[in-house]
Scaffold this motif. Structure first.
Motif, mmCIF file in Angstrom:
data_model
loop_
_atom_site.group_PDB
_atom_site.id
_atom_site.type_symbol
_atom_site.label_atom_id
_atom_site.label_comp_id
_atom_site.label_asym_id
_atom_site.label_seq_id
_atom_site.Cartn_x
_atom_site.Cartn_y
_atom_site.Cartn_z
ATOM 1 N N GLN A 238 0.848 -1.190 0.000
ATOM 2 C CA GLN A 238 0.000 0.000 0.000
ATOM 3 C C GLN A 238 0.887 1.244 0.000
ATOM 4 O O GLN A 238 1.564 1.530 0.978
ATOM 5 N N TRP A 239 0.905 1.931 -1.115
ATOM 6 C CA TRP A 239 1.725 3.125 -1.208
ATOM 7 C C TRP A 239 0.904 4.384 -1.496
ATOM 8 O O TRP A 239 1.441 5.471 -1.652
ATOM 9 N N GLU A 240 -0.426 4.219 -1.558
ATOM 10 C CA GLU A 240 -1.254 5.355 -1.952
ATOM 11 C C GLU A 240 -1.107 6.527 -0.979
ATOM 12 O O GLU A 240 -0.975 7.686 -1.390
ATOM 13 N N GLU A 241 -1.136 6.238 0.326
ATOM 14 C CA GLU A 241 -1.035 7.315 1.306
ATOM 15 C C GLU A 241 0.305 8.026 1.224
ATOM 16 O O GLU A 241 0.376 9.262 1.263
ATOM 17 N N GLN A 244 0.805 10.499 -1.686
ATOM 18 C CA GLN A 244 0.151 11.796 -1.598
ATOM 19 C C GLN A 244 0.928 12.796 -0.750
ATOM 20 O O GLN A 244 0.578 13.976 -0.720
ATOM 21 N N LEU A 245 1.962 12.337 -0.069
ATOM 22 C CA LEU A 245 2.746 13.234 0.768
ATOM 23 C C LEU A 245 3.648 14.128 -0.079
ATOM 24 O O LEU A 245 4.016 13.785 -1.199
ATOM 25 N N ASP A 470 8.027 6.406 6.948
ATOM 26 C CA ASP A 470 7.396 6.233 8.269
ATOM 27 C C ASP A 470 8.345 6.672 9.381
ATOM 28 O O ASP A 470 7.917 7.259 10.388
#
Length: 479
Positions: A238-241, A244-245, A470
């Motif tokens: 999951q790289w979608e979040e 968006q950064l 992260d």
């Protein structure tokens, strides 16, 4: 057969290593990080540094209390000296003893001690921030080593599949050559490919073992103890979040929560307090002192008894009843003894109370030089802070661009692996129908496994790059 036996030996050794999954040697990423935080030697060393800084702060706070001391002496004096009880010169030896006490308290010193205490407090907080930063770094290092183990294990699996397919194709080609469908050249090429795939599996197993050694070193883990990295299957990333950064947002978060920034800011505060303390030493200081003391001397005597021994004439006469009489006086013999210890200590007890004003006039400019050094130290800490911020911003932007590149590479390698798999499936069918020779088949197969290996590497590389983001945003590092 020699190649096959060698492969079998290494495969058995690797399979035996994987039996540890059934034992109590399974380690998740979270368990590995917790173990590292409790046993890593670098963390233990920094914990000692943080403890020393806190002890220094504690000692600074206790320095505000008055200082008190007791002293005593005892000895023997010979020759000409001053009797401590009579303050007279004597020419005989005697035994002496003394007791004394002293109390000093600083009444006003332009807050020199207060600034020193604040300096120590900031230094203790800075050491704690450095320890937090190190723990975050070790956690990221553990995650990196853990992902390397997972990737190495996946590469072993891919090489196992490749070797298994090579063995099946080798058997099939042997049948084709036997019935005259394929030339002997195809058999030689298949055997060469089988040897190459065996060597590839051995290399993959070695990489896997080295990856385990690396994480054991970080954890300060017993090398001989089995270690198996247990992690959930990483099938989708999951790289979608993260996509968006923006790097500015990541840096803004990192600047607030990174221990290295907090540590440098606290170092500036500590240097400023040190400069204020050095400045206070330029001004007068007022203190209160009290002293107590007493002493003993073996020369101090007292009468312990007397007795009448005789009479002697005084040289005077008196007339009594017309008779001249000589006036006599009694002669006594006195017994003496050294005045007892407690009596002398009580009689000689003295007390002194005084206000002390210390005015620094000239000491070779050492005080002013110390103040200037403290001011330069403040400027140096400020520059270090700017350097830390600049480096953090560079690291954040680099991590962001690396993440974007890893995402793109992952997408492209996934498509390449899927296309190579289809090409491999078509090639197998064409080879079975005799429409493709062994060299073309092996080339297609190698391209497929190469693409699969690159896709795996790209996937785990992207996972690592996401974990770095992260790390900078203060999120827990987990799979």
């Amino acid at each position: 057969m020699l190649v096959m036996s060698r492969w079998a030996i290494f495969f058995i050794l690797f399979a035996a290593g994987r039996v540890v999954q059934a034992q109590d040697t399974s380690w998740t990423l979270q368990r590995s990080i917790e173990y590292a935080l409790a046993h890593n030697l670098e963390i233990k060393q920094n914990e000692l540094n943080e403890r020393l800084a806190r002890l220094q702060w504690q000692q600074g706070r206790l320095s505000q209390l008055p200082s008190a001391s007791l002293s005593s002496n005892m000895g023997r004096s010979y020759g000409r000296s001053i009797d401590p009880t009579t303050n007279q010169f004597i020419n005989q030896g005697y035994t002496f003893a003394g007791l004394g006490g002293n109390i000093d308290v600083l009444l006003f010193g332009w807050f020199q001690k207060r600034n020193t205490i604040r300096q120590y407090r900031h230094l203790a907080a800075s050491a704690a921030a450095d320890l937090d930063q190190l723990k975050d770094d070790i956690s990221l290092n553990v995650a990196t080593a853990f992902l390397r183990i997972l990737l190495a294990r996946e590469q072993v699996r891919v090489n196992e599949q490749q070797l298994q397919l090579s063995r099946e194709q080798n058997e099939q080609t042997a049948l084709f050559v036997k019935v005259g469908r394929s030339p002997d050249l195809d058999m030689a090429q298949m055997e060469a490919q089988l040897a190459t795939d065996s060597a590839g599996l051995i290399a993959a197993i070695n990489d896997y073992q080295l990856a385990i050694l690396d994480i054991k070193a970080i954890l300060n883990f017993e090398i001989a103890t089995p270690f198996f990295a247990d992690a959930p299957a990483v099938t989708a990333v999951q790289w979608e979040e993260a996509a968006q950064l923006k790097p500015e947002d990541i840096y803004a978060i990192a600047e607030k929560q990174m221990g290295v920034i907090r540590s440098n800011q606290l170092q500036i505060y500590a240097a400023e307090r040190e400069m204020n303390a050095a400045k206070a030493s330029l001004y007068p200081q007022l203190s209160l002192g009290a002293q107590l003391g007493t002493n003993f001397s073996s020369n101090l005597k007292e009468i312990s008894g007397f007795r009448l021994s005789d009479y002697r004439s005084t040289g005077n006469i008196i007339v009594y009843n017309n008779e001249v009489l000589q006036v006599q006086e009694p002669v006594y013999n006195f017994d003496t003894r050294t005045t007892p210890w407690l009596t002398q200590f009580n009689n000689n007890f003295r007390q002194t109370v005084a206000l002390n004003l210390t005015v620094p006039l000239f000491n070779g400019w050492s005080t002013r030089a110390g103040m200037e050094r403290a001011r330069v130290n403040v400027q140096g800490k400020q520059l270090a802070m700017e350097q830390a911020r600049l480096k953090l911003k560079q690291d954040v932007y680099k991590a962001f661009y690396d993440m974007q590149s890893a995402m793109q590479k992952y997408r492209s390698t996934e498509r390449a692996a899927q296309a190579s798999e289809r090409a491999w499936q078509y090639a197998e069918k064409r080879y079975e129908l005799g429409l493709m020779n062994a060299l073309e088949l092996l080339t297609t197969k190698n391209n497929f496994f190469k693409a699969s290996s690159e896709a795996l590497s790209a996937k785990y590389d992207m996972i690592f790059k996401l974990k770095v983001i992260d790390y900078y945003t203060g999120k827990a590092i987990k799979l």
